[in-house]
Design an enzyme around this catalytic site. Structure first.
Site, PDB file in Angstrom:
ATOM      1  CD  GLU A 131      -2.902   1.183   0.255  1.00 32.61           C
ATOM      2  OE1 GLU A 131      -3.742   0.289   0.223  1.00 32.61           O
ATOM      3  OE2 GLU A 131      -2.864   2.118  -0.578  1.00 32.61           O
ATOM      4  CB  ILE A 138      -3.819   8.124   0.007  1.00 31.90           C
ATOM      5  CG1 ILE A 138      -3.350   9.565   0.168  1.00 31.90           C
ATOM      6  CG2 ILE A 138      -5.274   8.070  -0.439  1.00 31.90           C
ATOM      7  CD1 ILE A 138      -3.359  10.359  -1.132  1.00 31.90           C
ATOM      8  CG  ASP A 203       8.152   8.255  -6.972  1.00 30.01           C
ATOM      9  OD1 ASP A 203       8.581   7.307  -6.303  1.00 30.01           O
ATOM     10  OD2 ASP A 203       7.109   8.874  -6.681  1.00 30.01           O
ATOM     11  CE  LYS A 207       4.837   7.154  -5.509  1.00 36.63           C
ATOM     12  NZ  LYS A 207       5.150   8.508  -5.043  1.00 36.63           N
ATOM     13  N   GLY A 306       6.782  11.230   2.952  1.00 33.47           N
ATOM     14  CA  GLY A 306       7.281  11.554   4.297  1.00 33.47           C
ATOM     15  C   GLY A 306       7.239  10.317   5.192  1.00 33.47           C
TER      16      GLY A 306
END
Ligand code: NDP
Ligand code: HSE
Length: 436
Positions: A131, A138, A203, A207, A306
């Site tokens: 995840e 999220i 990146d 995704k 983060g």
């Protein structure tokens, strides 16, 4: 009923994300145990630099031998937060071979070679959860994989890279320079170990590949994703977007073709109207729209990067995987049964915002309009502003053309032909327009 034997967790990597995973495991140990039905035990932590002080972690757990850690045979779950392709791939497959399930945040590896990992997990009857690999905190992959498993997803569109959103937001709102904003994003732990992965769009493309694969039940790899980063976006582009009532965002867009026979996945900067919900996504936040046949339009929003936000997603997976281990079951594996081909960017239908420097004389506008017509591209708006040339004499103009929707191949063919006109001094910027 609480089991007394703890579930042993091996942590591979103890950087921005890994250190937060260890911290939450320690500080919320009782709650996690109650939710799982067994206590968690941090059994080892693999790092590169063993002498670095790591607050809250027993130095006896630290090792540089990640391979020996995953081969121990008594590890229930390996949490991989090292990143990169190798040694992460070998460590994960070795973990499965030695009986562990795996939680990973490694989008680069999943997009590059997810098939190898899924096959290894299935072969050994273990879980692979990830995840945290897309959109930080999220909950997005599980809703796509589980809650929407009965629906048909047609489109996924959103902001999935926190670093680039942070940079664009700073450039737009406070006029910060690109390098200054990137340095700040890096210091805040948002950027990848090599931030070119963020700013060149790798990146976000990784995704997009993961999202498209899950959404359309097909296999999409990083190489299948059309990718443009934000290094070409200038302050002038951002100002031009403002004048049009738009802002610039780096978007990931995955679509099922209208005939349902293929899919596309792309990442590129785009202008979106200020009235669009994505325009108000600030700092390192991410937001993703999912359009499904029966559900309609869903929006997922939250911190996209983060340490603590990403660790939250890792911990959610850890709890789920541990519950499966206790129940001697596994969660859903890869679903790629549709085997849909991935079409190229040329076939994507989109709109362009083109800014040209042209000679300011009779017939130029007609010439430019003819090129658009010859490529079957319809013009939506044109704005022309005269300006002085280098000798202060005038005779030049800026021409901003926004098109209607057309195949990307036709739009790029138009730009190529415009560049060849004598009256076109230069193409100042080209950007796609989305979100209307
Ligand atoms: P960091 O660079 O902060 O941490 C990487 C960790 O891995 C460090 O502890 C490093 O050791 C360790 N490491 C590196 N190579 C090896 C090796 N060969 N053997 C053992 N340990 C090694 O990365 P992040 O925590 O930021 O990212 C980790 C993963 O999470 C990546 O896949 C990233 O893409 C993903 N991710 C990151 C997010 C973020 O916001 N940062 C968000 C979502 C996903 P040492 O400490 O000794 O250097
Ligand atoms: N570097 C990534 C980003 C981390 O900025 O979004 C979260 O995946």
């Amino acid at each position: 009923m609480m089991r007394t034997r703890p579930l042993k967790v091996a942590l591979l990597g103890c950087g921005v994300v890994g250190s937060e995973v260890a911290r939450i495991m320690a500080t919320h140990a009782d709650d996690l145990a109650a939710r799982i039905g067994a206590p968690l035990e941090l059994a080892g932590v693999a790092v590169r630099r063993p002498s670095k002080v790591r607050e809250g972690i027993d130095p006896a757990l630290i090792t540089t031998d990640a391979t020996a850690l995953v081969k121990r045979g008594d590890i229930d779950v390996v949490v991989e937060v090292i990143g990169g392709i190798e040694p992460a791939r070998t460590l994960i497959t070795t973990a499965f071979e030695h009986g562990a399930s795996v939680v990973s945040a490694n989008k680069a590896l999943l997009a590059e070679d997810g098939a190898t990992l899924f096959a290894a997990a299935e072969k050994h009857g273990r879980d692979l959860y990830y995840e945290a690999a897309v959109a930080g905190a999220i909950p997005l992959l599980r809703p796509l994989r589980e809650s929407l498993a009965g629906d048909k997803v047609n489109r996924v569109l959103g902001i999935v890279n926190g670093t680039t959103n942070f940079i664009l937001d700073r450039m737009d709102s406070s006029g910060a320079g690109y390098s200054e904003a990137l340095d700040e994003a890096t210091a805040l732990g948002y950027a990848e170990a090599d931030p070119t992965a963020d700013v060149e769009g790798f990146d976000a493309a990784a995704k997009a590949a993961i999202l498209a694969g899950i959404a359309f039940h097909t296999r999409v790899r990083l190489d299948d994703v059309h990718r443009e980063g934000l290094t070409e976006v200038t302050a002038a582009d951002i100002a031009s977007a403002r004048r049009m009532g738009c802002t610039v965002k780096l978007l990931a867009i995955c679509e099922r073709a209208a005939d349902g026979r293929s899919v596309t996945a792309r990442v590129h900067p785009a202008m979106i109207p200020l009235s669009h919900p994505l325009a108000s996504v600030r700092e390192a936040y991410n937001a993703v729209f999912v359009e499904a046949e029966a559900a309609g339009q869903l929006m997922f929003y939250g911190p996209g990067a983060g340490g603590p936000p990403t660790a939250s997603a890792v911990l959610g997976d850890l709890v789920a995987v541990c519950r499966n281990r206790i129940g001697e079951s596994t969660g859903p594996g890869e679903s790629a049964y549709t085997r849909l081909p991935v079409s190229s960017m040329a076939e994507v239908v989109t709109r362009y915002h083109i800014s040209l420097d042209v000679a300011d004389k009779p017939g130029v506008l007609a010439q430019v309009a003819t090129v658009f017509a010859e490529h079957d591209v319809s013009i939506d708006t044109v704005r022309q502003q005269g300006r002085l040339d280098s000798e202060g004499l005038g005779g030049e103009a800026s021409l901003v053309v926004v098109t209607h929707r057309a195949p990307d191949a036709a739009l790029s063919g138009t730009v190529e032909a415009l560049r060849k006109l004598d009256t076109v001094r230069g193409v100042a910027s080209i950007m796609r327009v989305e979100g209307e």
